[in-house]
Design a protein around this motif. Sequence first.
Motif, PDB file in Angstrom:
ATOM      1  N   LYS A  39       0.816  -1.309   0.197  1.00  0.00           N
ATOM      2  CA  LYS A  39      -0.077   0.121   0.073  1.00  0.00           C
ATOM      3  C   LYS A  39       0.951   1.327   0.232  1.00  0.00           C
ATOM      4  CE  LYS A  39      -4.019  -1.873   2.048  1.00  0.00           C
ATOM      5  NZ  LYS A  39      -5.239  -1.891   3.288  1.00  0.00           N
ATOM      6  N   GLU A  40       2.114   0.940  -0.102  1.00  0.00           N
ATOM      7  CA  GLU A  40       3.082   2.361  -0.189  1.00  0.00           C
ATOM      8  C   GLU A  40       2.804   3.205  -1.242  1.00  0.00           C
ATOM      9  OE1 GLU A  40       7.499   3.208  -1.621  1.00  0.00           O
ATOM     10  OE2 GLU A  40       7.206   1.293  -0.472  1.00  0.00           O
ATOM     11  N   HIS A  41       2.474   2.720  -2.467  1.00  0.00           N
ATOM     12  CA  HIS A  41       2.026   3.700  -3.837  1.00  0.00           C
ATOM     13  C   HIS A  41       0.827   4.478  -3.542  1.00  0.00           C
ATOM     14  CE1 HIS A  41      -0.597   0.355  -4.552  1.00  0.00           C
ATOM     15  NE2 HIS A  41      -1.245   1.066  -5.186  1.00  0.00           N
ATOM     16  N   ILE A  42      -0.111   4.060  -2.608  1.00  0.00           N
ATOM     17  CA  ILE A  42      -1.324   4.950  -2.210  1.00  0.00           C
ATOM     18  C   ILE A  42      -1.032   6.187  -1.717  1.00  0.00           C
ATOM     19  CG2 ILE A  42      -3.431   5.080  -0.947  1.00  0.00           C
ATOM     20  CD1 ILE A  42      -3.617   2.051  -1.144  1.00  0.00           C
ATOM     21  N   LEU A  43       0.065   6.347  -1.013  1.00  0.00           N
ATOM     22  CA  LEU A  43       0.538   7.789  -0.872  1.00  0.00           C
ATOM     23  C   LEU A  43       0.927   8.639  -1.892  1.00  0.00           C
ATOM     24  CD1 LEU A  43       2.886   6.677   2.108  1.00  0.00           C
ATOM     25  CD2 LEU A  43       0.697   7.395   2.619  1.00  0.00           C
ATOM     26  N   ARG A  44       1.109   8.122  -2.931  1.00  0.00           N
ATOM     27  CA  ARG A  44       1.582   9.088  -4.097  1.00  0.00           C
ATOM     28  C   ARG A  44       0.518   9.302  -5.277  1.00  0.00           C
ATOM     29  NH1 ARG A  44       6.071   5.851  -2.588  1.00  0.00           N
ATOM     30  NH2 ARG A  44       5.861   4.205  -4.075  1.00  0.00           N
ATOM     31  N   VAL A  45      -0.456   8.624  -4.871  1.00  0.00           N
ATOM     32  CA  VAL A  45      -1.782   9.018  -6.219  1.00  0.00           C
ATOM     33  C   VAL A  45      -2.592   9.633  -5.202  1.00  0.00           C
ATOM     34  CG1 VAL A  45      -1.007   6.559  -7.012  1.00  0.00           C
ATOM     35  CG2 VAL A  45      -2.886   6.837  -5.208  1.00  0.00           C
ATOM     36  N   PRO A  46      -3.428  10.377  -6.162  1.00  0.00           N
ATOM     37  CA  PRO A  46      -4.570  11.137  -5.812  1.00  0.00           C
ATOM     38  C   PRO A  46      -5.593  10.335  -4.537  1.00  0.00           C
ATOM     39  CG  PRO A  46      -4.407  11.430  -8.019  1.00  0.00           C
ATOM     40  CD  PRO A  46      -3.625  10.289  -7.593  1.00  0.00           C
ATOM     41  N   GLU A  47      -6.289  11.338  -3.791  1.00  0.00           N
ATOM     42  CA  GLU A  47      -6.817  10.781  -2.756  1.00  0.00           C
ATOM     43  C   GLU A  47      -7.990  10.192  -3.308  1.00  0.00           C
ATOM     44  OE1 GLU A  47      -8.982  11.829   1.682  1.00  0.00           O
ATOM     45  OE2 GLU A  47      -7.458  13.160   0.564  1.00  0.00           O
ATOM     46  N   ASP A  48      -8.836  10.895  -4.342  1.00  0.00           N
ATOM     47  CA  ASP A  48      -9.971  10.388  -4.903  1.00  0.00           C
ATOM     48  C   ASP A  48      -9.815  11.028  -6.451  1.00  0.00           C
ATOM     49  OD1 ASP A  48     -11.023  13.210  -5.077  1.00  0.00           O
ATOM     50  OD2 ASP A  48     -11.681  13.003  -2.973  1.00  0.00           O
ATOM     51  N   THR A  49     -10.826  10.790  -7.224  1.00  0.00           N
ATOM     52  CA  THR A  49     -10.887  11.053  -8.548  1.00  0.00           C
ATOM     53  C   THR A  49     -11.457  12.644  -8.892  1.00  0.00           C
ATOM     54  OG1 THR A  49     -12.854  10.182  -9.039  1.00  0.00           O
ATOM     55  CG2 THR A  49     -11.154   8.555  -9.261  1.00  0.00           C
ATOM     56  N   PHE A  50     -11.726  13.377  -7.996  1.00  0.00           N
ATOM     57  CA  PHE A  50     -12.509  14.537  -8.121  1.00  0.00           C
ATOM     58  C   PHE A  50     -11.415  15.300  -9.184  1.00  0.00           C
ATOM     59  CE2 PHE A  50     -12.682  18.920  -6.856  1.00  0.00           C
ATOM     60  CZ  PHE A  50     -13.867  19.202  -7.382  1.00  0.00           C
ATOM     61  N   TYR A  51     -10.292  15.512  -8.646  1.00  0.00           N
ATOM     62  CA  TYR A  51      -9.402  16.384  -9.457  1.00  0.00           C
ATOM     63  C   TYR A  51      -8.913  15.814 -11.047  1.00  0.00           C
ATOM     64  CZ  TYR A  51      -8.909  19.164  -5.153  1.00  0.00           C
ATOM     65  OH  TYR A  51      -9.096  19.891  -4.186  1.00  0.00           O
ATOM     66  N   LYS A  52      -9.062  14.557 -11.008  1.00  0.00           N
ATOM     67  CA  LYS A  52      -8.854  14.130 -12.191  1.00  0.00           C
ATOM     68  C   LYS A  52      -9.944  14.223 -13.169  1.00  0.00           C
ATOM     69  CE  LYS A  52      -7.739   9.903 -15.062  1.00  0.00           C
ATOM     70  NZ  LYS A  52      -7.535   8.340 -14.895  1.00  0.00           N
ATOM     71  N   GLN A  53     -11.320  14.236 -12.662  1.00  0.00           N
ATOM     72  CA  GLN A  53     -12.734  14.455 -13.458  1.00  0.00           C
ATOM     73  C   GLN A  53     -12.734  15.867 -13.739  1.00  0.00           C
ATOM     74  OE1 GLN A  53     -15.630  13.107 -10.577  1.00  0.00           O
ATOM     75  NE2 GLN A  53     -15.072  10.780 -11.170  1.00  0.00           N
ATOM     76  N   MET A  54     -12.275  16.937 -12.887  1.00  0.00           N
ATOM     77  CA  MET A  54     -12.329  18.309 -13.225  1.00  0.00           C
ATOM     78  C   MET A  54     -11.358  18.727 -14.210  1.00  0.00           C
ATOM     79  SD  MET A  54     -11.049  21.429 -10.489  1.00  0.00           S
ATOM     80  CE  MET A  54     -12.826  21.324  -9.604  1.00  0.00           C
ATOM     81  N   ALA A  55     -10.062  17.844 -14.387  1.00  0.00           N
ATOM     82  CA  ALA A  55      -8.988  18.014 -15.564  1.00  0.00           C
ATOM     83  C   ALA A  55      -9.485  17.669 -16.734  1.00  0.00           C
ATOM     84  CB  ALA A  55      -7.610  17.188 -14.942  1.00  0.00           C
ATOM     85  N   ALA A  56     -10.357  16.703 -16.747  1.00  0.00           N
ATOM     86  CA  ALA A  56     -10.932  16.235 -17.906  1.00  0.00           C
ATOM     87  C   ALA A  56     -11.918  17.423 -18.435  1.00  0.00           C
ATOM     88  CB  ALA A  56     -11.701  14.855 -17.706  1.00  0.00           C
ATOM     89  N   GLU A  57     -12.826  17.851 -17.513  1.00  0.00           N
ATOM     90  CA  GLU A  57     -13.594  19.026 -17.848  1.00  0.00           C
ATOM     91  C   GLU A  57     -12.957  19.918 -18.319  1.00  0.00           C
ATOM     92  OE1 GLU A  57     -17.467  20.423 -18.433  1.00  0.00           O
ATOM     93  OE2 GLU A  57     -16.874  18.394 -17.895  1.00  0.00           O
ATOM     94  N   PHE A  58     -11.715  20.495 -17.701  1.00  0.00           N
ATOM     95  CA  PHE A  58     -10.871  21.573 -18.335  1.00  0.00           C
ATOM     96  C   PHE A  58     -10.419  21.275 -19.589  1.00  0.00           C
ATOM     97  CE2 PHE A  58      -9.663  22.939 -13.689  1.00  0.00           C
ATOM     98  CZ  PHE A  58     -10.681  24.021 -13.603  1.00  0.00           C
ATOM     99  N   THR A  59     -10.026  19.911 -19.758  1.00  0.00           N
ATOM    100  CA  THR A  59      -9.247  19.696 -21.269  1.00  0.00           C
ATOM    101  C   THR A  59     -10.507  19.980 -22.285  1.00  0.00           C
ATOM    102  OG1 THR A  59      -7.630  18.143 -20.015  1.00  0.00           O
ATOM    103  CG2 THR A  59      -8.100  17.860 -22.584  1.00  0.00           C
ATOM    104  N   LYS A  60     -11.655  19.400 -21.966  1.00  0.00           N
ATOM    105  CA  LYS A  60     -12.514  19.603 -22.740  1.00  0.00           C
ATOM    106  C   LYS A  60     -12.997  20.914 -23.163  1.00  0.00           C
ATOM    107  CE  LYS A  60     -17.676  18.383 -23.158  1.00  0.00           C
ATOM    108  NZ  LYS A  60     -18.771  17.859 -22.480  1.00  0.00           N
ATOM    109  N   ASN A  61     -12.904  21.945 -22.174  1.00  0.00           N
ATOM    110  CA  ASN A  61     -13.186  23.384 -22.441  1.00  0.00           C
ATOM    111  C   ASN A  61     -11.767  23.966 -22.693  1.00  0.00           C
ATOM    112  OD1 ASN A  61     -16.035  23.944 -21.946  1.00  0.00           O
ATOM    113  ND2 ASN A  61     -15.287  22.557 -20.359  1.00  0.00           N
TER     114      ASN A  61
END
Length: 858
Positions: A39-61
Motif C-alpha cells: 500500500k506504499e504507492h497509495i500515498l503518491r496517488v490522488p486521494e480520490d478522482t475529483f481532481y482528475k474528473q475536473m481536469a477532464a472537464e478543463f481539457t474539454k474546454n
Amino acid sequence: MVMGQFGGKLLVFQSTLPSLGIGRLRLRGDDVCAYGTDKEHILRVPEDTFYKQMAAEFTKNQIAVDIFSLSGQYCDVASLSSLAKYTGGQVYHYPSFHATTHRDKLKHELSRNLTRETAWESVMRIRCGKGVRFTTYHGHFMLRTTDLLALPAVDSDKAFAMQLSLEETLMTTQTVYFQVALLYTSSSGERRIRVHTAAAPVVTDLGEMYRQADTGAIVSLLARISVENSLSDKLDSVRQQLQLKLVRSLKEYRNLYVVQHRIGGRLIYPESLRYLPLYILALCKSLALRGGYADVSLDERCAAGFSMMILPAKRLLNFIYPSLYRLDEVLTMEPDRIDGSLRRLPLTLQCLDSAGLYLLDDGFTFLVWLGRMLQPELVNDVFGVSLANFPDLSKVQLTECDNNHSRNFMTVLRTQRGKDSLCYQLPRVGLGLLTLSSMFPSPGSQQCDISADSRSECPSSSLQTAFFYVSLYLVAIAQSGHKPCVQAFGADQFDATDPIESSSRSSFFNWWYFGVSASATVAVAVMSYVQDNVSWGLGFGVPCIIMLLALIVFLLGTRTYRFYDSSPGKDGSVFLRAGKVFRAWRKRSPEGGALVEHGEYAENAVLAEEVRGLARLFPIWAACLLYGVVFAQSPTLFTKQAATLDRRVGSSLFQIPPAAMQCFLGVSIIICVVLYDRVLVPVARRITGVASGITMLQRIGTGMALALAALVVATLMEMRRLRAARDAGVVDVPEAVVPMSLWWMVPQYVLLGAADVFTLVGMQEFFYDQMPGELKSLGLALYLSVLGVGSFISSFLISVIDGVTSRDGGTSWFADNLNRGHLDYFYLLLAALTALELVAYLYFSATYVYKRKPVNVH
C-alpha cells in the motif's frame, strides 16, 4: 464555468490543504508504516478522482492548469497536481515557502510562465511507418485516442516520450519514418500546424544499434516510466526494475562479443552507453525515487516526479546528475575569465576539498557548499557574515557585497542562471562534509543506507564480522556436544532391565522431539518477527537468556539423575579396547575362523561382536543420507519460494515473514507426534505384538516414503508458482509479489513434518538402541551426522547443477530471480534420488539383524 467560453490557462496558487467544500482533502500525510508494503504507492496517488474528473472537464474546454504550491506544510501535491497532469500544465513546488527567501524565484518563474511562447487549443498526433507502432505515451496530456494527445496549452519548456514496439520484421526496408504533427492556435489567434518528420536507419547488426543509442533519450524514457511505476508499486521495486533493465541490456551486448574477444568476466559496453550505468544510479537516487520515508518529504517527492515527467532530456540529466564546480579558485580572476575557467567535477567525495567553496547546480536549486577549512576571510567577503557570529548559514540571504570576491560569486550565479532561463535556481548554503553525503558514492557516504521502513542498514566492520563468525562457530561446537549427549543422558534415565521403563523409553524419543519442535516453532514465529521488525539484538538476546535459565534448571536437578559406571577398566577407554578387539579378532581359530573364547580372546568376545554390529550399522546410515538432503531444503529453498509469494494474512497489511513458514513444519511435527504416540502405536501394538508398535527400521522407511511424497507436492507447487508468475507478467521482476497465496506451500511443510516424526525420531531411537553401552552418545551423534552430511551433499548438488545449467550464458535452476529458475526440476531430481534411496534402504533393512529382538508384549 466562466473560462469554458474561451479557454486559456488557469494559475492555481495553493498555500494550504483544501479542507472544505467540494474537493476537500484530508491530512493523510506520510505514513512510515506504509513503506515497504503493497500500500506504499497509495500515498503518491490522488486521494480520490475529483481532481482528475475536473481536469477532464478543463481539457474539454481547452483550459490548462499550472499549480504553484507555496505551502510550508503538507498540501497533498499528489492530488492537486492531477489538474496539471491531464491539462498539459506544470507543477511549481516551493518547499518551506517563505516570501523573503523565495521572492526572486517565484517572480522569475511566474514571469517565464506568462511570457514564454505557448501554443493553445492543441492536439498532437504521432505516426510511424509500417512495421512499428507506438504503445505508450509519457508526459502531461489527456489521451483522446490511441495516437491523439489533447493539450489545452503546450510550450517549449516541456517534452514528451513515447515507447514503440515492432509489429513485423524491418529487414526488408532500410529506413523507418516517424512523424509528429501539432495542430494549435498561436497567441495571435492564428490556427497553425507544425509537422516534424524524422527518418531512422534500419540495421541488421544488433551491435550497431547499441552503438547508435542515445543515452539521454533512454534515461529520459526510463525516468518517466519509473515515475509512473512508483504510482502503482513500491519504490524499492521500481529501483530494482531500473537496475534489472540496465543489467539485461548490458548483458545482451556483452553476449554479442563474449566469444569473439574472449573477454571472460569483464563488462563491456558501447561508447554511446558509457555513462548509462552512472545515470541509472543517479536516477535511483533522485528525489522522486530514492530511499523511503526519511529521505524526502512526500510533497517534494511527488513534485519532483511531476517535473521529471515533462523535462527535456538535457535538463533531466542535469537534474538527476547535477553539475559541481569549485569556486574559491576562480573568485580572484577577472570577471570575463571566470566562465571559461569553471570546470565541471565528478560527483565523488574525492573531489571535495575541505578548504574549498563549491557550487552544485541541478537546474532548480543552487547548493553552495563550504568546506570546514575554508578561509574565514573568504566566507566573510562572499556572504557578508562571519562563521563565528552566524553559525546557521542556511538562513543567509545572498546579496552582492562591495568586494571582488562577492561580485565574482554573484557573477557566477547569474551566468549559470543565464544558461537555462526555464527555472530560477534558489541558492542554499551548507557547511560541513555531511551536506552532500547522500549524493556522493564513497565509502563514507555509503556506510549506512535507509531502508524502506526508515531504519538504518549499515555494513559491519571487520571486527564485527570476525566476532559474528566466532559466535556462530561457538554455537556449532556447543551443539555438537549438547545435542547427542543430552538426549542420550535423558534416555539413560530409563532402566533398560525394567519392562515398564524399557517400554517407556521409546515414547521418550517421541516426546523429546515434541518438546524440541514446539519450542522451535514458538521461537521461529516470535523471533523472526522480532528480528525483522524490532531488533536483531533482542532477537538473539532472548534465546540467550532462555539458554541461561535452562542451564540453571539442569544443574538444579543434579542430585536426582541416574548415573551409570561406564568405565572401561584397565584399558583406559572404549576406543583402546575396541582396538585390542580388532587385533584379537584377526587371531582367529584355524579350525573355523571363529574367535577362540578362552584366555585373552574370551575377554574381548563380547566387544568383538559389538564391532561387527557397528559395521552392520554403516549401510543403514549411508541409506539415510539422502533424507538429510531433503531435510536441508526446508530452511533454504522452501524459504526462498515463500519470499516470492503473497504473504498477507487476509486483507490486512500484516505479512508473514518467509522464515516463519518453518512454524508449519513445527506444528505438523507436534500434531503427528501426538497421533503417533497415542493412536498409531497402541493400534499397531495389538496387530504386530511389538512394544513400540512398529520396528525402528519400519518407522524410518515410512518417513522416507512421506519425504518422497513431500518432494512430489513441492514440485507441483513450484510448477504452479512459475505459471502464476508468467500469467501475471512478473517473470523478469524478481522483487514483484507472485499473485499466489502463501498457503499453497503448507502441504509440503505438513508432509515433511510427518516424515520427520517417522524418520528422524526413528533414527534417534535406532542408533541409540543399537550402539554399545559406552557409545550411546556416539550413536546419537551418528544420527545428527546424517543431517550434517546431507547438508554438505545438498550444497554439492546445488553447486554442480548451478554450474552446469548456467554454463554458456544459460539460466541456472537456482537463479537469483526464482521466476527464471527451475526449482521444480531440482525437486523432481531429489524425488527420483529419494525413490532410489528407499529401494536401497529396504534391501539393507530387510537383511539387518537387531542387537536384541524387540520386546513382545504377549
